[in-house]
Design an enzyme around this catalytic site. Structure first.
Site, PDB file in Angstrom:
ATOM      1  N   SER A  84       0.798  -1.228   0.000  1.00 32.96           N
ATOM      2  CA  SER A  84       0.000   0.000   0.000  1.00 32.96           C
ATOM      3  C   SER A  84       0.828   1.275   0.000  1.00 32.96           C
ATOM      4  CB  SER A  84      -0.928   0.008   1.215  1.00 32.96           C
ATOM      5  OG  SER A  84      -0.180   0.182   2.392  1.00 32.96           O
ATOM      6  N   THR A 196      -1.913   3.138   3.522  1.00 31.86           N
ATOM      7  CA  THR A 196      -1.155   4.395   3.553  1.00 31.86           C
ATOM      8  C   THR A 196      -0.406   4.371   4.869  1.00 31.86           C
ATOM      9  OG1 THR A 196      -2.914   5.569   2.376  1.00 31.86           O
ATOM     10  CG2 THR A 196      -1.453   6.947   3.691  1.00 31.86           C
ATOM     11  N   THR A 214       1.805   6.964   0.275  1.00 29.94           N
ATOM     12  CA  THR A 214       0.893   5.886  -0.151  1.00 29.94           C
ATOM     13  C   THR A 214       1.070   5.551  -1.629  1.00 29.94           C
ATOM     14  OG1 THR A 214      -1.461   5.242  -0.155  1.00 29.94           O
ATOM     15  CG2 THR A 214      -0.976   7.455  -0.882  1.00 29.94           C
ATOM     16  N   ARG A 224      -5.289   9.467 -10.936  1.00 33.34           N
ATOM     17  CA  ARG A 224      -6.088   9.791  -9.735  1.00 33.34           C
ATOM     18  C   ARG A 224      -5.153  10.159  -8.567  1.00 33.34           C
ATOM     19  NH1 ARG A 224      -6.271   7.558  -4.233  1.00 33.34           N
ATOM     20  NH2 ARG A 224      -8.378   7.792  -3.425  1.00 33.34           N
ATOM     21  N   THR A 247      -5.693   7.950   6.915  1.00 32.22           N
ATOM     22  CA  THR A 247      -5.617   6.825   5.976  1.00 32.22           C
ATOM     23  C   THR A 247      -7.056   6.403   5.662  1.00 32.22           C
ATOM     24  OG1 THR A 247      -5.504   5.236   7.785  1.00 32.22           O
ATOM     25  CG2 THR A 247      -3.412   5.967   6.895  1.00 32.22           C
ATOM     26  N   GLY A 248      -7.206   5.630   4.595  1.00 31.78           N
ATOM     27  CA  GLY A 248      -8.554   5.173   4.244  1.00 31.78           C
ATOM     28  C   GLY A 248      -9.024   5.825   2.958  1.00 31.78           C
TER      29      GLY A 248
HETATM   30  N1  GLY Z   1      -5.897   7.440   1.601  1.00 37.04           N
HETATM   31  C1  GLY Z   1      -5.181   6.996   0.475  1.00 37.04           C
HETATM   32  C2  GLY Z   1      -5.893   7.217  -0.791  1.00 37.04           C
HETATM   33  O1  GLY Z   1      -7.104   7.240  -0.828  1.00 37.04           O
HETATM   34  O2  GLY Z   1      -5.227   7.358  -1.787  1.00 37.04           O
END
Ligand code: GLY
Length: 342
Positions: A84, A196, A214, A224, A247-248
């Site tokens: 990740s 992340t 991340t 993106r 994170t998330g």
């Molecule tokens: N929190 C990491 C992402 O959505 O890229």
């Protein structure tokens, strides 16, 4: 007319140096408890020990605060087992690893970030150079890679065998109507991860720094960008208050300015724990209530006295959100709270 470059040159001709290259005016931190260094990361016991050891060694020997957070974050970035973050991160829908990272430094309130960066294993180190060696804050894509190469970074293939296989399995399972057959072993597990890591630290002077890094949402549309490289979303700090990392699901942290909101909650008097819970509640409210939530975000926070907190939108008993931290009292793990049982 005096621009920033001329101003720095003039100062240097007069023998005056700024506290950090790329910095503005130093923000002192008179209110913080001093001599209480702490470094935290948004991980469990195993990762926490590995990640925080180099940072704590630097911090506890009065080394550079920025070196401490960078060296700690580099541990996950360089570890191919973590899918990740950094090298070995899960790729975008075309099988290309694109990395996001940000850094923020309390004494100057300065920051740097890179996004959709390909081929460089340690994006947080590039973000640090954006902060320290340029007049910009955010460099993305090809420009970020060229900037890294100019600073001596090597362009490498970041897709490990492990992440390539996971990506291929996702691709083969995507549709019954394309020409890719699903795997013969019948394993259809195609979990879409958003891992992340946040690393936040306060040093013995009560000064703060933080990093979020991340590989972002697995199988994302190329280009993106998530919350991690956006100051105020995946990372924010104010030397006079504290620091927050997220994170998330990045899109929710972007539209709530989650980390900025968390720091402002601490400024208004909340503890780091209460601030993390307030961000999670805010995201739930924006979405129209708990029954509308099918994702999770996790917040970690520390104030400039070294008090820590952690909360997630979703969790369960025995699987509480965690953060790891290292202070003069040794290495510890904090089990946080969650707002929705899942
Ligand atoms: N929190 C990491 C992402 O959505 O890229």
């Amino acid at each position: 007319m005096i621009n920033r470059r001329n101003f720095i040159k003039t100062l240097s001709a007069l023998g005056i140096s700024l506290p950090v290259m790329g910095g503005n005016v130093a923000r002192s931190n008179p209110a913080a408890k001093k001599n209480n260094p702490v470094i935290i990361c948004s991980r469990d016991e195993n990762w926490g020990r590995k990640v925080l050891k180099p940072g704590w060694d630097i911090l506890s020997s009065k080394g550079s605060l920025l070196d401490a957070v960078e060296k700690s974050a580099n541990i996950t970035e360089l570890d191919p087992e973590d899918t990740s973050v950094g090298y070995g991160g899960l790729p975008n829908e075309r099988g290309v690893v694109q990395l996001d990272a940000s850094i923020m430094y309390g004494p100057t309130h300065n920051c740097g970030s890179v996004a959709a960066l390909e081929g460089i294993k340690t994006p947080c180190s590039v973000a640090r150079l954006v902060m320290e060696r340029t007049d910009h804050i955010h460099i993305v894509g090809k420009g970020a890679q060229e900037f890294a190469v100019a600073h001596g970074f090597k362009v490498e293939n970041l897709l490990t065998e492990k992440s390539r296989r996971i990506w291929l399995r996702w691709k083969e399972n995507l549709s019954d109507e394309d020409d890719w057959f699903p795997p013969k072993d019948g394993n259809y597990d195609t979990d879409r991860t958003t891992g992340t890591i946040n690393v936040l630290a306060v040093d013995g002077n009560g000064d703060m720094a933080g990093i979020t890094t991340t590989s972002g949402l697995a199988w994302k549309i190329p280009g993106r960008i998530g919350d991690s490289p956006i100051i105020g979303a995946g990372l924010y700090l104010d030397n006079e208050v504290g620091a927050v990392g997220a994170t998330g699901r990045g899109e929710e942290l972007l539209r709530s300015c989650g980390s900025f909101y968390g720091v402002e909650q601490m400024r208004a008097g909340k503890s780091p724990q209460e601030a993390c819970e307030a961000v999670c509640q805010r995201i739930i409210d924006i979405n129209g209530g708990k029954d509308k939530i099918d994702f999770s975000d996790k917040m970690v926070a520390m104030n400039n006295d070294g008090e820590v907190g952690c909360a997630a939108i979703r969790g369960s008993k025995g699987r509480e959100p965690e953060l790891a931290y290292w202070s003069k009292k040794g290495f510890k793990v904090l089990k946080g709270t969650y707002l929705i049982e899942s």
